[in-house]
Scaffold this active site. Structure first.
Site: not given
Length: 324
Positions: A33, A89
């Site tokens: 990710c 993130h």
């Protein structure tokens, strides 16, 4: 009809994909990710964006920096208001946070995954040395909203952003974390899938909550009279995960050698989070919508013709996949 999760039809996402452009062979820049998000926002390969691996979730974690411009940075120069709601993130250091990388407004979490109700980051505890950390933010301020389901919160904040900026050009990055573990879903979504096994009910319910959110965001664009002048881009991030925490019973699945279909497999592809089974990871994608995690909304209803150069930015961002 596209069925994103076995036995669970995604009505809003399917409906919008049918009115847009559907890409059946979209490829992610990375199977995990952080690098895939860096590529999505910068239009660069992950290494060239400075994010080569999954980033840590502690508050000293480095990541994307202003040295690498994002689509938010570029559109902001053209007069757009820019926002991100949901998962970041891409680093927790001050210089790596959304507001330092082109986003005027941020509401969400900075690490890779949080409890959907307490908004606490537990993942780092796996090494036995990391304490859980609360991770919910409004720009640079930590906020506490214990009990609000994260997917619904992301939708609510996205709708509020559109309402706030409806009379000016804006770019909104909606980063749903569902169906990333931990596997949490409100009962009202679970009840939609009585014909599925209990573990599959949770996965389907999490995706169904995203589908409802997609519908609410699109409906708000309609209410504001913006839909016809808005580009909506929707894709998955990097394919499903083979981590055992996805299956609720601890079973380890070695994809693609999974003839029983245990757990969750994305459409007919065998790609997984963390591997290149079909090198690189194939993703569902549409230029209005198709199932996934990212939603990027670009509205230009109040821009004059001379600002059309934003198309060049988006073409780079989409790696010349499509013309707007």
């Amino acid at each position: 009809k596209n069925v994103y999760y076995r036995g669970a039809e995604m009505n809003f996402e399917d409906a919008v994909a049918e009115s847009g452009i559907r890409f059946s062979s979209m490829y992610s820049a990375s199977p995990v990710c952080s690098p895939s998000r860096a590529s999505l926002l910068t239009g660069r390969y992950p290494g060239n964006a400075g994010v080569r691996a999954i980033l840590a979730g502690h508050r000293r974690a480095s990541g994307l920096t202003p040295k690498v411009p994002t689509i938010a940075t570029a559109l902001k120069k053209l007069g757009y208001s820019t926002g991100i709601m949901g998962k970041w993130h891409l680093g927790l250091k001050d210089e790596c946070r959304p507001n330092a990388n082109g986003f005027d407004e941020f509401s969400g979490f900075l690490a890779g995954c949080v409890d959907y109700y307490s908004h606490i980051f537990y993942w780092g505890m796996a090494d036995g040395n990391t304490n859980p950390t609360h991770d919910l933010w409004e720009n640079g301020e930590e906020v506490y909203e214990n009990g609000e389901y994260m997917t619904e919160r992301i939708t609510r904040k996205s709708v509020e952003f559109i309402q706030k900026h409806h009379d000016e050009p804006f770019m909104l990055y909606v980063a749903y974390n569902a169906p990333h573990y931990p596997m949490h879903a409100p009962e009202k979504y679970i009840r939609r899938f009585p014909y599925l096994s209990k573990d599959r009910q949770i996965m389907a319910a999490m995706i169904s909550a995203v589908d409802d959110g997609v519908g609410e965001i699109r409906n708000e664009l309609i209410r504001q009279g913006l839909l016809e002048n808005t580009v909506i881009y929707f894709q998955s991030d990097n394919g499903p995960s083979r981590e055992s925490r996805n299956w609720l019973d601890g079973t380890f699945i070695n994809l693609p050698s999974n003839p029983t279909g245990y757990g969750y497999i994305s459409n007919i592809m065998t790609d997984e989070n963390g591997d290149f089974a079909e090198a690189p990871v194939a993703l569902p994608l549409a230029k209005e919508f198709e199932p996934g995690e990212y939603v990027i909304v670009v509205s230009r209803s109040h821009l004059s013709p001379e600002t059309e150069e934003y198309i060049d930015i988006l073409l780079n961002f989409w790696h010349n996949l499509t013309r707007l």
